[in-house]
Design a protein around this motif. Sequence first.
Motif, short mmCIF file in Angstrom:
data_model
loop_
_atom_site.label_atom_id
_atom_site.label_comp_id
_atom_site.label_asym_id
_atom_site.label_seq_id
_atom_site.Cartn_x
_atom_site.Cartn_y
_atom_site.Cartn_z
N LEU A 135 0.81 -1.20 0.31
CA LEU A 135 0.24 -0.09 -0.24
C LEU A 135 0.78 1.22 -0.12
N TYR A 136 1.12 1.96 -0.99
CA TYR A 136 0.85 3.54 -1.01
C TYR A 136 0.27 4.70 -1.31
N ILE A 137 0.67 5.34 -0.49
CA ILE A 137 -0.12 6.77 0.00
C ILE A 137 0.75 7.89 -0.22
N ASP A 138 0.48 8.70 -1.73
CA ASP A 138 1.27 9.95 -1.81
C ASP A 138 2.62 8.92 -2.08
N GLY A 139 2.67 8.26 -2.87
CA GLY A 139 3.66 7.22 -3.19
C GLY A 139 4.89 7.47 -2.44
N ILE A 140 4.55 7.07 -1.12
CA ILE A 140 4.84 6.37 0.52
C ILE A 140 4.32 5.49 1.17
N PHE B 210 -0.66 8.33 9.88
CA PHE B 210 -0.96 9.49 8.25
C PHE B 210 -2.17 10.50 8.73
N LEU B 211 -2.32 10.57 9.22
CA LEU B 211 -3.76 11.38 9.34
C LEU B 211 -3.29 12.60 8.99
N PRO B 212 -2.05 12.97 9.99
CA PRO B 212 -1.44 14.05 10.14
C PRO B 212 -1.67 14.21 8.82
N LEU B 213 -1.02 14.28 7.18
CA LEU B 213 -1.18 14.09 6.25
C LEU B 213 -1.97 14.68 5.34
N LEU B 214 -2.85 13.82 5.85
CA LEU B 214 -4.07 12.95 4.90
C LEU B 214 -5.74 13.86 5.59
N ALA C 227 4.14 14.71 11.14
CA ALA C 227 4.31 13.72 10.14
C ALA C 227 4.81 13.14 10.29
N PRO C 228 4.33 11.38 9.38
CA PRO C 228 5.08 10.58 10.45
C PRO C 228 6.44 10.41 10.37
N VAL C 229 6.56 9.27 11.25
CA VAL C 229 7.88 8.71 11.11
C VAL C 229 7.98 7.48 10.29
N ILE C 230 8.68 7.36 9.51
CA ILE C 230 8.48 6.34 8.83
C ILE C 230 9.82 5.23 8.59
N VAL C 231 10.02 3.93 9.02
CA VAL C 231 11.42 3.04 9.37
C VAL C 231 11.49 2.11 7.80
N SER D 130 4.51 6.06 12.38
CA SER D 130 4.67 6.79 13.95
C SER D 130 4.07 8.30 13.29
N SER D 131 3.80 8.55 14.68
CA SER D 131 3.34 10.02 14.48
C SER D 131 2.59 10.36 15.63
N LEU D 132 2.25 11.62 15.87
CA LEU D 132 1.64 12.52 16.75
C LEU D 132 0.33 13.09 16.03
#
Length: 553
Positions: free
Chosen positions: A183-188, A230-234, A288-292, A328-330
């Motif tokens: 699953l990609y969201i906006d290419g991520i 991802f909600l902070p971006l969406l 914004a999410p921190v992605i590892v 992860s994010s806030l």
Amino acid sequence: MGNPLLVTLNLTVTSAGRQFDRLGYMYFNDTEIFRTSTAEPIQTGIEWSYMKDVSNYLALFKKPQKIIFDLGNLVDDTYTGTFNVTLTATFFTDPYPLPAADVVLAVSARHSSINGSSAFVIPTDNASTTLNIPLNAKKAIFTISACGQFLEEFWFTNVPSSTVQTFPDTELLGHSPFRELQLYIDGILAGVSWPFPVIFTGGIVPGLWRPIVGIDAFDLREDEIDVTPFLPLLVDGNAHNFEIRVVGIYDDGTGNAILTENVDDYWVVTGKLFLWQDDTENIAAGAAPVIVAPEPTLRLSSSVTTDVNGTNETLSYNVSVERYISVSSLVNAPCGPRPVSWQQALAFTNTGMLTDRGRVQVTHQRSTGLDVSSNDYSRTFAYPLFVNSSFSTDDESGNFSIAATISRGKEVRVIGSNVFPTDQLDSTKRSSDLSPTLTGTHLNTVQNGSATYLAAPKLKYAVGHGATEQDLIFSTSEGFQPPLRNQQMYGPERDYRFYRRHVLAVNGTLVEDDEMIRGHENERKARQAYQAGRTEYCVREGVGRMLGRGPRL
């Protein structure tokens, strides 16, 4: 209709004649809510039913919907079986309902306006859709429905790409036996799903699946990916792109391997975004999410032996994959910033051996995984699979035969609940004679079988025999805590066995059928003699369509 709290679908199908397995889809407009497949018809007629809880789609049931049920079929002089389908819904209330999503958004081809199926077909289609997310969304879960068809139906028996030309007389399929749904969201990259190896009712040897069908064949289950981080971006008022990809592995034969951008023809996929909304108008913005999400660890090896003439005789290969993802994010909430996260740790191994110039294949595969969400949800799974199959052909007559032995299982432990109903969890939690600290469910089912098949396509005649045994145990669990990364995984303090069933079928006859519910033997218990000798089956299209490998044309 009022405001139902629980909804179940009942699908009943009757058929008679000659036919093979078909996929069926049910949509509300563009949203897929049920994917199933068929039993193979028999000349004297057959009937089967399946009941599915669809209470997680209550948001859709509250509005008028166009119902599209797509069950494609081919009827001609050879394939004479027609399908007569009855689909009903039952609505009832429950004082302890699960909190269903407030909004369900489809990621699909959106063909309901022309009364068509809205599934994407990969790799032909770009399986993506743009969605507008409500500003007050507080929780977001994405689900993927996907299965391989045609050249991808038996993906789990495919070989490394560098070895597909090993045998001059046997065609092999590549991209390795590994598949990943992304699953990609906006290419991520937001998360992945490793598919369960579904075997449909005509797969490998039809005699394996009469009347016992393969695990999940009547209800192709979906995996969940928590995209709340991802909600902070969406939630910015703009449209965002959600894309599903299916990838395998390409290797160069020297140990170097990468994930492929595409696979063979084809995978049928759709997706859905389930959203829970806040009671206020607060925007769930935040960090914004921190992605590892490092590239997966891929290990491939293969070796070939030859006969005295230098002709390739055997092929052995090993494929292993490990994958870790953390997002992860806030997210802002009325009570202040809230940390949210999604973690996945997955492992895959496949060891294969082909002998007799590709006519005999033995596959050992195992997929395992752990998903953990900050929304009080976790899931562990294990999909063991063993297949030993062989075929022979007669070029003059066109006749062919297949023999196979299989052993496969599906074990899933779920803690909490996100999108899909956790079977009997909530009703058992409310039972006075069970512990009040029940936290999850544990499903473990295993199938073992062997069968043979002899077909004379020119005569439209096929016979064979087969036997399959299945055990299923459903338990509710207490005290289980999901491990974090790098911690040892451990099980529940105690399982409460809620349901068990054991069945044995031989030559199309249900010989043994034992059922126990909460320790009490049910009236279903049965013993029956079976008919010895061979059974007539539907004539299939050839070895390649049944095994995923076969004679080169």
